[in-house]
Motif scaffolding. Sequence first.
Motif, PDB file in Angstrom:
ATOM      1  N   ASP A  24       2.384  -4.524   1.137  1.00 33.85           N
ATOM      2  CA  ASP A  24       4.227  -4.727   1.238  1.00 33.85           C
ATOM      3  C   ASP A  24       5.052  -3.589   0.252  1.00 33.85           C
ATOM      4  O   ASP A  24       5.694  -2.786   0.366  1.00 33.85           O
ATOM      5  N   ALA A  25       3.848  -2.865  -0.973  1.00 36.19           N
ATOM      6  CA  ALA A  25       4.981  -1.802  -1.419  1.00 36.19           C
ATOM      7  C   ALA A  25       4.934  -0.589  -0.996  1.00 36.19           C
ATOM      8  O   ALA A  25       4.511  -0.368   0.196  1.00 36.19           O
ATOM      9  N   ASP A  26       6.081  -0.157  -1.397  1.00 41.14           N
ATOM     10  CA  ASP A  26       6.133   1.414  -0.303  1.00 41.14           C
ATOM     11  C   ASP A  26       6.806   2.744  -0.512  1.00 41.14           C
ATOM     12  O   ASP A  26       4.973   2.570  -1.909  1.00 41.14           O
ATOM     13  N   PHE A  27       6.275   3.980  -0.576  1.00 42.55           N
ATOM     14  CA  PHE A  27       5.653   4.763  -0.374  1.00 42.55           C
ATOM     15  C   PHE A  27       6.275   5.389  -1.839  1.00 42.55           C
ATOM     16  O   PHE A  27       4.852   6.085  -3.005  1.00 42.55           O
ATOM     17  N   THR A  32       6.508   3.341  -4.865  1.00 39.16           N
ATOM     18  CA  THR A  32       5.558   2.800  -5.350  1.00 39.16           C
ATOM     19  C   THR A  32       3.827   3.191  -4.995  1.00 39.16           C
ATOM     20  O   THR A  32       3.340   3.422  -5.969  1.00 39.16           O
ATOM     21  N   VAL A  33       3.690   3.660  -3.796  1.00 41.34           N
ATOM     22  CA  VAL A  33       2.431   3.805  -3.656  1.00 41.34           C
ATOM     23  C   VAL A  33       2.548   5.620  -4.829  1.00 41.34           C
ATOM     24  O   VAL A  33       1.136   6.168  -5.017  1.00 41.34           O
ATOM     25  N   LYS A  34       3.206   5.984  -5.160  1.00 38.99           N
ATOM     26  CA  LYS A  34       3.377   7.604  -5.392  1.00 38.99           C
ATOM     27  C   LYS A  34       2.638   7.185  -6.770  1.00 38.99           C
ATOM     28  O   LYS A  34       1.480   8.647  -7.951  1.00 38.99           O
ATOM     29  N   LYS A  35       3.603   6.168  -8.259  1.00 41.90           N
ATOM     30  CA  LYS A  35       3.699   5.979  -8.838  1.00 41.90           C
ATOM     31  C   LYS A  35       2.056   5.916  -8.915  1.00 41.90           C
ATOM     32  O   LYS A  35       1.561   6.099 -10.116  1.00 41.90           O
ATOM     33  N   ALA A  36       2.010   4.690  -8.905  1.00 48.30           N
ATOM     34  CA  ALA A  36       0.727   4.232  -9.287  1.00 48.30           C
ATOM     35  C   ALA A  36      -0.833   5.002  -8.661  1.00 48.30           C
ATOM     36  O   ALA A  36      -1.590   5.681  -9.567  1.00 48.30           O
ATOM     37  N   TRP A  37      -0.905   6.273  -7.814  1.00 53.19           N
ATOM     38  CA  TRP A  37      -1.658   7.449  -7.518  1.00 53.19           C
ATOM     39  C   TRP A  37      -1.465   7.847  -8.745  1.00 53.19           C
ATOM     40  O   TRP A  37      -3.021   8.589  -9.654  1.00 53.19           O
ATOM     41  N   ARG A  38      -0.205   8.670  -8.985  1.00 55.17           N
ATOM     42  CA  ARG A  38      -0.095   9.503 -10.196  1.00 55.17           C
ATOM     43  C   ARG A  38      -0.912   8.763 -11.034  1.00 55.17           C
ATOM     44  O   ARG A  38      -2.052   9.617 -12.136  1.00 55.17           O
ATOM     45  N   ALA A  39      -0.179   7.669 -12.176  1.00 50.74           N
ATOM     46  CA  ALA A  39      -1.237   6.574 -13.414  1.00 50.74           C
ATOM     47  C   ALA A  39      -2.554   6.592 -12.426  1.00 50.74           C
ATOM     48  O   ALA A  39      -3.697   7.068 -13.855  1.00 50.74           O
ATOM     49  N   GLN A  68      -0.088  10.470   5.196  1.00 47.82           N
ATOM     50  CA  GLN A  68      -0.208  10.818   6.515  1.00 47.82           C
ATOM     51  C   GLN A  68       0.105   9.599   7.231  1.00 47.82           C
ATOM     52  O   GLN A  68       1.163   9.259   7.945  1.00 47.82           O
ATOM     53  N   ALA A  69       0.368   8.006   6.398  1.00 47.35           N
ATOM     54  CA  ALA A  69       0.887   7.183   7.578  1.00 47.35           C
ATOM     55  C   ALA A  69       2.057   7.283   6.816  1.00 47.35           C
ATOM     56  O   ALA A  69       2.769   6.428   7.814  1.00 47.35           O
ATOM     57  N   GLU A  70       2.649   7.329   6.129  1.00 44.92           N
ATOM     58  CA  GLU A  70       3.917   7.230   6.302  1.00 44.92           C
ATOM     59  C   GLU A  70       4.565   8.122   6.641  1.00 44.92           C
ATOM     60  O   GLU A  70       5.516   7.633   7.174  1.00 44.92           O
ATOM     61  N   GLU A  71       4.551   9.437   6.901  1.00 45.77           N
ATOM     62  CA  GLU A  71       4.876  10.645   7.753  1.00 45.77           C
ATOM     63  C   GLU A  71       4.930   9.749   9.087  1.00 45.77           C
ATOM     64  O   GLU A  71       5.907  10.211  10.016  1.00 45.77           O
ATOM     65  N   ARG A  72       3.897   9.524   9.495  1.00 47.94           N
ATOM     66  CA  ARG A  72       3.604   8.738  10.856  1.00 47.94           C
ATOM     67  C   ARG A  72       4.642   8.318  11.336  1.00 47.94           C
ATOM     68  O   ARG A  72       5.419   7.790  12.620  1.00 47.94           O
ATOM     69  N   ARG A  73       5.182   7.104   9.680  1.00 44.57           N
ATOM     70  CA  ARG A  73       6.077   5.898  10.347  1.00 44.57           C
ATOM     71  C   ARG A  73       7.573   6.360  10.600  1.00 44.57           C
ATOM     72  O   ARG A  73       8.491   6.280  11.380  1.00 44.57           O
ATOM     73  N   GLU A  74       7.772   7.586   9.590  1.00 52.98           N
ATOM     74  CA  GLU A  74       9.061   8.255   9.822  1.00 52.98           C
ATOM     75  C   GLU A  74       9.634   9.459  10.824  1.00 52.98           C
ATOM     76  O   GLU A  74      10.249   9.096  11.727  1.00 52.98           O
TER      77      GLU A  74
END
Length: 177
Positions: free
Chosen positions: A124-127, A129-136, A168-174
């Motif tokens: 259920d992580a939002d985008f 959170t994804v961005k933060k985790a990916w950067r780290a 890309q999944a986030e974009e599709r959802r938007e």
Amino acid sequence: MSRAKRSLDWGFPRWRGYGSSREAAKVRLCDRHGCEEPGNCPAPKAPNSPERWYFCQRHAAEYNARWDYFEGLEKAEAEARERSESSEAAGYRSAAHYGWAAAGDGSRSADEMRALELLGLEGDADFETVKKAWRAKAKEVHPDVKPGDEDAAKAFQAYQVAYEVLRQAEERREWRG
Ligand SMILES: [Zn+2]
């Protein structure tokens, strides 16, 4: 004589004399439990780890076949597995039944779930959170931080792919609203 020696071959890594008892002819056995073939196909156990499984060709193919989408993801998954499993041999066995798609609320694809798992996130992580985790994560294994480290480079690549899948999944959802 050689039959009697076999019982001494338990443990890790597994070795045995191949065709003779001379030291020079020793071969490493496949790490898959119960397999007696020579293990001459190294497979990484975890990102940033020099540790390798050594499988025979058949079991190396079996090990690799579970990863058909993300190149290098098997290492990250192995890392996640090693966090939750204490026994290496048992880890490989249970990993064969590992279900990426089992978690989450059903709105995410199996690929998204794999990507989230790789980044150490819940379904259920939002985008943000994804961005933060990916950067780290990417920072830890960035080529600038670990130059010439092949395992780090592969882990870095896997994180990039995971992030791209989720972006890309986030974009599709938007678009869908
Ligand atoms: Zn084998």
